[in-house]
Design an enzyme around this catalytic site. Structure first.
Site, PDB file in Angstrom:
ATOM      1  N   HIS A 191       0.794  -1.126  -0.096  1.00  0.00           N
ATOM      2  CA  HIS A 191      -0.196  -0.101  -0.078  1.00  0.00           C
ATOM      3  C   HIS A 191       0.954   1.499  -0.165  1.00  0.00           C
ATOM      4  CE1 HIS A 191      -3.510  -2.579   0.996  1.00  0.00           C
ATOM      5  NE2 HIS A 191      -2.886  -2.753   2.145  1.00  0.00           N
ATOM      6  N   ARG A 215      -3.526   3.314   0.331  1.00  0.00           N
ATOM      7  CA  ARG A 215      -3.503   2.735   1.873  1.00  0.00           C
ATOM      8  C   ARG A 215      -4.524   2.450   2.501  1.00  0.00           C
ATOM      9  NH1 ARG A 215      -1.750   7.223   6.445  1.00  0.00           N
ATOM     10  NH2 ARG A 215      -1.745   5.731   8.285  1.00  0.00           N
ATOM     11  N   ALA A 216      -4.806   0.979   2.784  1.00  0.00           N
ATOM     12  CA  ALA A 216      -6.046   0.517   3.221  1.00  0.00           C
ATOM     13  C   ALA A 216      -6.814   0.995   4.221  1.00  0.00           C
ATOM     14  CB  ALA A 216      -5.743  -1.088   3.281  1.00  0.00           C
ATOM     15  N   SER A 217      -6.055   1.383   5.230  1.00  0.00           N
ATOM     16  CA  SER A 217      -6.863   1.716   6.295  1.00  0.00           C
ATOM     17  C   SER A 217      -7.175   3.271   6.342  1.00  0.00           C
ATOM     18  CB  SER A 217      -5.851   2.097   7.832  1.00  0.00           C
ATOM     19  OG  SER A 217      -4.698   2.888   7.284  1.00  0.00           O
ATOM     20  N   HIS A 225     -10.445  -6.609   1.699  1.00  0.00           N
ATOM     21  CA  HIS A 225      -9.586  -6.027   2.333  1.00  0.00           C
ATOM     22  C   HIS A 225     -10.341  -4.944   3.240  1.00  0.00           C
ATOM     23  CE1 HIS A 225      -5.903  -4.047   4.061  1.00  0.00           C
ATOM     24  NE2 HIS A 225      -5.131  -4.651   3.273  1.00  0.00           N
ATOM     25  N   TYR A 261      -8.773  -6.673  10.678  1.00  0.00           N
ATOM     26  CA  TYR A 261      -8.191  -7.204   9.303  1.00  0.00           C
ATOM     27  C   TYR A 261      -8.350  -8.795   9.519  1.00  0.00           C
ATOM     28  CZ  TYR A 261      -5.970  -2.913   7.497  1.00  0.00           C
ATOM     29  OH  TYR A 261      -5.633  -1.657   7.338  1.00  0.00           O
ATOM     30  N   GLU A 316       2.963  -6.727   2.492  1.00  0.00           N
ATOM     31  CA  GLU A 316       2.159  -5.659   2.865  1.00  0.00           C
ATOM     32  C   GLU A 316       3.030  -4.515   3.485  1.00  0.00           C
ATOM     33  OE1 GLU A 316      -0.826  -6.289   5.723  1.00  0.00           O
ATOM     34  OE2 GLU A 316      -2.288  -4.802   4.764  1.00  0.00           O
TER      35      GLU A 316
HETATM   36 ZN   LIG Z   1      -3.070  -4.427   3.208  1.00  0.00          ZN
END
Ligand SMILES: [Zn+2]
Length: 347
Positions: free
Chosen positions: A8, A71-73, A178, A194, A283
């Site tokens: 990410h 960025r996933a978060s 995700h 997660y 990751e």
């Molecule tokens: Zn991730």
């Protein structure tokens, strides 16, 4: 070739976060919020943000290309409405496209979808098509819980999601399941939310016929498949009790990555899960940033764990390259075009 299928852009120049803050500050009156065009950053700023982090780690750890997404978060689909999510997703995806254009040999794009709680996933199709057809992205990140920890959407296997799956199959792109940040204080984002989501998605697939309806649909369940490999016997037994097909059938459509951050976890993963369904990933940078005092190495330097195992050349090829080329047909086409992999002989 060593393909890291899970990275990410966690180190984006600070203007991105500032833009998002301004967007959130204007939620009650979006017209007063920032225009997309107000986000300005130079190519040099983007280069610098990658050189000191992702590119440095690629070189140090000996990996070649990262399948790279926003960025996933920070996706935070629960914030604002579908329009908030659309503009934010577009901005993040356009930034990934810039990264991939600056470093086409190092990064291949995967998009964030403009999901929003209670909004049917059809609303993501236009952005998915734009990212695949215009930007050359090879997949998407699909959030099974756009509410951010309250699980208000139907299961991933419900017909609710089918229009998106139809489009994914048509475009030949997989989704990495995700979640994003958690706004439920019971669930720490990367430590609980997660892993819960990974485990939950797998169980939903056991219970459903989604892959009968979409034989070519591919889902990547990251973070080593959540709790599934450790409880493989439980899931095999549950499938059997429920009269469902054996898990090996499911593993033609589901793939786990190697983001478990310790050697015994990787050993277990490789022992119980079919090797054809595991893809190398780290990751990096950001889920777990530190150095393990027991080994002196970064927890997320996941290539070390695989390198420590007595794998055959064929097994290594599948884990580092072959399986990813199978899961991401568009990645394969792109790497063949770049001359990075050969067409013949590649599984
Ligand atoms: Zn991730």
């Amino acid at each position: 070739m060593i393909i890291d299928c899970h990275g990410h852009y966690t180190t984006a120049p600070k203007q991105l976060e500032a833009w998002r803050k301004a967007q959130i500050a204007a939620l009650s009156n979006p017209a007063s919020g920032p225009a997309k065009s107000s986000l300005q950053m130079s190519d040099d700023e983007i280069r610098e943000s990658l050189e000191k982090a992702q590119l440095k780690f690629q070189r140090e750890r000996g990996t070649d290309v990262t399948i790279f997404s926003p960025r996933a978060s920070a996706m935070a689909h629960h914030i604002g409405d579908a329009q908030t999510s659309l503009v934010w997703s577009q901005i993040c995806n356009e930034l990934i496209h810039r990264v991939c254009s600056l470093y086409p040999e190092n990064f291949i794009g995967v998009c964030q979808l403009p999901q929003s709680p209670g909004v049917p996933p059809e609303n993501c199709i236009a952005e998915l098509e734009r990212c695949v057809n215009e930007f050359g992205f090879v997949g998407c990140n699909l959030n099974p819980d756009p509410s951010g920890g309250h699980w208000t959407s139907p299961p991933l296997t419900a017909k609710y999601w089918y229009p998106l799956y139809e489009k994914m199959c048509e475009l030949e792109v997989p989704a990495m399941v995700h979640v994003s940040s958690s706004c439920n204080e019971n669930f720490h984002a990367t430590g609980a939310h997660y892993i819960n989501a990974d485990t939950t998605a797998f169980m939903q697939c056991i219970q459903s016929d989604v892959f009968k309806d979409f034989p070519t649909l591919k889902l990547i369940i990251p973070h080593g498949g959540g709790a599934v490999p450790f409880h493989w016997g439980r899931y095999r037994g549950l499938a059997q009790d429920m009269g469902r097909p054996p898990l090996t059938t499911l593993m033609n459509n589901i793939f786990f990555d190697t983001c478990v951050y310790h050697l015994p976890g990787i050993e277990l993963l490789l022992k119980v899960v079919p090797l054809d369904s595991i893809m190398f990933a780290s990751e990096m940078v950001g889920a777990v940033k530190g150095i393990d005092p027991e080994t002196g190495n970064y927890y997320d330097d996941t290539k070390r764990y695989l390198d420590a195992l007595p794998l055959t050349a064929e097994q290594r090829h599948k884990l580092f390259e072959g399986n990813a080329l199978k899961v991401y047909p568009r990645l394969k086409k792109q790497l063949v075009r770049q001359g990075a992999v050969k067409t013949a002989g590649t599984p």
